[in-house]
Write a protein that holds these residues in place. Structure first.
Motif, PDB file in Angstrom:
ATOM      1  N   GLY A 243      -3.081  27.844 -44.905  1.00  0.00           N
ATOM      2  CA  GLY A 243      -2.139  28.144 -45.636  1.00  0.00           C
ATOM      3  C   GLY A 243      -1.587  28.724 -44.770  1.00  0.00           C
ATOM      4  N   LEU A 244       0.028  28.504 -44.894  1.00  0.00           N
ATOM      5  CA  LEU A 244       0.688  28.802 -43.444  1.00  0.00           C
ATOM      6  C   LEU A 244       1.074  30.241 -44.065  1.00  0.00           C
ATOM      7  N   THR A 245       1.403  30.852 -45.118  1.00  0.00           N
ATOM      8  CA  THR A 245       1.511  32.192 -45.879  1.00  0.00           C
ATOM      9  C   THR A 245       1.409  32.316 -46.864  1.00  0.00           C
ATOM     10  N   GLY A 246      -0.121  31.834 -46.795  1.00  0.00           N
ATOM     11  CA  GLY A 246      -1.310  32.297 -47.804  1.00  0.00           C
ATOM     12  C   GLY A 246      -1.973  31.309 -48.436  1.00  0.00           C
ATOM     13  N   LEU A 247      -3.379  32.250 -48.958  1.00  0.00           N
ATOM     14  CA  LEU A 247      -4.129  31.282 -49.703  1.00  0.00           C
ATOM     15  C   LEU A 247      -5.045  31.350 -50.946  1.00  0.00           C
TER      16      LEU A 247
ATOM     17  N   TRP B 153       2.067  21.033 -49.012  1.00  0.00           N
ATOM     18  CA  TRP B 153       3.123  21.522 -50.575  1.00  0.00           C
ATOM     19  C   TRP B 153       3.957  22.029 -49.839  1.00  0.00           C
ATOM     20  N   GLY B 154       4.591  22.272 -50.224  1.00  0.00           N
ATOM     21  CA  GLY B 154       6.446  22.716 -49.428  1.00  0.00           C
ATOM     22  C   GLY B 154       7.426  21.650 -48.478  1.00  0.00           C
ATOM     23  N   GLY B 155       7.396  20.496 -48.543  1.00  0.00           N
ATOM     24  CA  GLY B 155       8.027  20.285 -47.854  1.00  0.00           C
ATOM     25  C   GLY B 155       8.950  20.295 -47.537  1.00  0.00           C
TER      26      GLY B 155
ATOM     27  N   GLY C 119       2.679  29.394 -50.500  1.00  0.00           N
ATOM     28  CA  GLY C 119       1.867  31.259 -50.676  1.00  0.00           C
ATOM     29  C   GLY C 119       0.926  30.848 -51.929  1.00  0.00           C
ATOM     30  N   ARG C 120       0.276  31.702 -52.161  1.00  0.00           N
ATOM     31  CA  ARG C 120      -0.985  31.336 -52.896  1.00  0.00           C
ATOM     32  C   ARG C 120      -1.254  30.597 -53.709  1.00  0.00           C
ATOM     33  N   ASP C 121       0.275  30.380 -55.066  1.00  0.00           N
ATOM     34  CA  ASP C 121       0.387  30.238 -55.842  1.00  0.00           C
ATOM     35  C   ASP C 121      -0.174  28.654 -55.635  1.00  0.00           C
ATOM     36  N   THR C 122       0.365  27.451 -54.649  1.00  0.00           N
ATOM     37  CA  THR C 122       1.173  26.902 -54.276  1.00  0.00           C
ATOM     38  C   THR C 122      -0.280  26.024 -53.094  1.00  0.00           C
ATOM     39  N   ALA C 123      -0.562  27.143 -52.781  1.00  0.00           N
ATOM     40  CA  ALA C 123      -1.568  26.699 -52.114  1.00  0.00           C
ATOM     41  C   ALA C 123      -3.013  26.635 -52.885  1.00  0.00           C
ATOM     42  N   THR C 124      -2.654  27.271 -54.111  1.00  0.00           N
ATOM     43  CA  THR C 124      -3.986  27.160 -55.016  1.00  0.00           C
ATOM     44  C   THR C 124      -3.875  25.802 -55.812  1.00  0.00           C
ATOM     45  N   SER C 125      -2.511  25.519 -56.005  1.00  0.00           N
ATOM     46  CA  SER C 125      -2.811  24.113 -56.472  1.00  0.00           C
ATOM     47  C   SER C 125      -3.334  22.994 -55.807  1.00  0.00           C
ATOM     48  N   LEU C 126      -2.525  23.372 -54.553  1.00  0.00           N
ATOM     49  CA  LEU C 126      -3.156  22.733 -53.360  1.00  0.00           C
ATOM     50  C   LEU C 126      -4.292  22.335 -53.120  1.00  0.00           C
TER      51      LEU C 126
END
Length: 455
Positions: A371-375, A238-240, A312-319
């Motif tokens: 998570g590279l920038t957040g989980l 996520w975040g390609g 970041g955290r929000d997209t990590a939550t979606s992933l």
């Protein structure tokens, strides 16, 4: 710029040609990387640097600052010629984190030429063109925002003639992050790709006490042997458009791992779909996170156990919602095989084909989110593990640094890893503040901004 650059096309041409020639006809890596002029260089006593005196302040150009001195038998002095800028360079002062002392010198990756090596025998020589990957942000001698830097020899990669110093300055940190995320957090074995390292096994061969206590659990217990990612497995990123995603896609492809990339298709979809190096196996639009999750789960039911988030955290939550804690089709609802998945886009524009059901097996496999920038803030759900990339392994464990630096040299020589696209080049240390402002405003996306420091 999509597709292959001229230098990469030539590298691949040479690689194909080499497959029909005898091994003795090919120059060794030492010959390819040898400097033209063996006359040693010397460094002045003082230099110009950029200093950060306080959070939320611009960097200050400062003259007559001491040139850093070598302190260990594996340290090397390098003259900086080009700096690759990273988001951390503006986020750290803006949000007051990762600043161990003030005044502070920032900058994590650069390219230049070797000036001085220690008394220890080294593979590096004066005037070698190199890229320096400075993951040790606590040692100001190793920071990029100055004219001369110190680096461990195992954090230095020699550049082949096909790459400029500007190109060399773009890929170091992203390569290390991608290699550690895949090799440590996912357990990928790179030995089949130009004799790359098996980091999972390598780390377990060293004294556990040599691994820093804050990353020891991730390195030694993060993933079990039977769960290691292998060729044919799926990885969702996520975040390609990020540089880290760029290198992750390239390294994953080298070992046969398939990629699902979630990205803003309006900005980056066409470029990625047509890109020879970066084209994923499945491209998903990030505009609606809920729909992106539905597309991944619908088109690859039970197949995606691994995810890397670069945002970041929000997209990590979606992933997290897109991952399955088991790759067994038998654990899925029976309706999944008959439910038509949402429309997605494959790399060639054709509708994706739903994979056949996986035969039943007794072993359930965990899902792994990196998570590279957040989980996500809540603890991971049952059957899922969270991972953070142990970046400090690269500079704290010489065996890891040596293995990754040597492997990247081989990959670059053979043209099997390409640097990210350079969006623009600024000139001089004094231009750094303005360049970082462009990054703050979101003007740099899908590539790197480089500052040329010296010829």
């Amino acid at each position: 710029m999509s597709g292959l650059s001229f230098f990469r096309r030539m590298s691949l041409h040479r690689l194909r040609k080499s497959s029909t020639s005898s091994h003795t006809d090919q120059p060794s890596p030492v010959d390819i990387l040898a400097p033209v002029d063996d006359e040693p260089l010397s460094a002045p006593e003082t230099q110009t640097v950029l200093l950060l005196h306080a959070a939320k302040q611009p960097y200050q150009l400062t003259d007559s600052y001491p040139v850093p001195q070598l302190q260990g038998d594996r340290e090397v002095l390098v003259r900086v010629q080009a700096i690759g800028l990273n988001p951390i360079d503006w986020k750290a002062p803006d949000f007051n984190f990762a600043l161990p002392e003030l005044p502070y010198i920032s900058g994590r990756e650069l390219a230049g030429e070797v000036v001085q090596t220690s008394t220890r025998p080294s593979r590096l020589r004066s005037r070698d063109k190199v890229l320096v990957i400075s993951t040790d942000y606590r040692d100001l001698r190793k920071a990029a925002y100055q004219e001369y830097v110190v680096a461990f020899d195992y954090n230095i990669v020699r550049l082949p003639p096909s790459l400029s110093v500007e190109e060399g300055s773009t890929l170091g940190v992203a390569f290390v992050a991608a290699a550690l995320a895949l090799g440590v957090c996912m357990g990928v074995d790179f030995s089949g790709a130009l004799d790359g390292p098996d980091l999972f096994s390598l780390i377990r061969q060293v004294d556990p006490e040599a691994v820093a206590s804050d990353i020891r659990s991730e390195c030694l217990d993060g993933i079990q042997s039977h769960e290691r990612a292998k060729a044919g497995d799926w990885l969702a990123i996520w975040g390609g458009s990020s540089t880290s995603a760029n290198l992750t896609i390239q390294l994953a492809r080298l070992v046969g791992i398939k990629t699902v990339v979630v990205v803003d298709k309006a900005k980056h979809g066409l470029r990625l779909a047509n890109h020879t190096v970066l084209r994923p196996d499945l491209l998903v639009d990030s505009h609606s996170p809920e729909r992106a999750v539905a597309i991944i789960r619908g088109n690859l039911p039970g197949q995606v156990r691994f995810g890397i988030d670069t945002r970041g955290r929000d997209t990590a939550t979606s992933l997290l919602q897109a991952l399955s804690p088991s790759n067994l089709a038998s654990t899925l609802p029976t309706s999944s095989a008959t439910t038509k998945p949402p429309t997605a886009t494959t790399s060639d524009g054709s509708p994706p084909v739903t994979p056949p059901a996986t035969p039943h097996a007794s072993t359930l496999l965990s899902a792994h989110l990196i998570g590279l920038t957040g989980l996500p803030k809540p603890p991971p759900p049952e059957g899922t593990l969270f991972h953070t990339v142990p970046i400090k392994l690269f500079h704290e464990l010489p065996a890891v640094g040596d293995a990754l630096a040597a492997w990247l040299e081989r990959l670059l020589i053979r043209g099997l890893v390409a640097p990210p696209e350079i969006i623009d080049v600024e000139h001089g240390l004094a231009s750094v503040n303005g360049a970082l402002d462009r990054m703050r405003k979101g003007e740099i996306s899908g590539g790197k901004l480089v500052v040329k420091v010296a010829a």
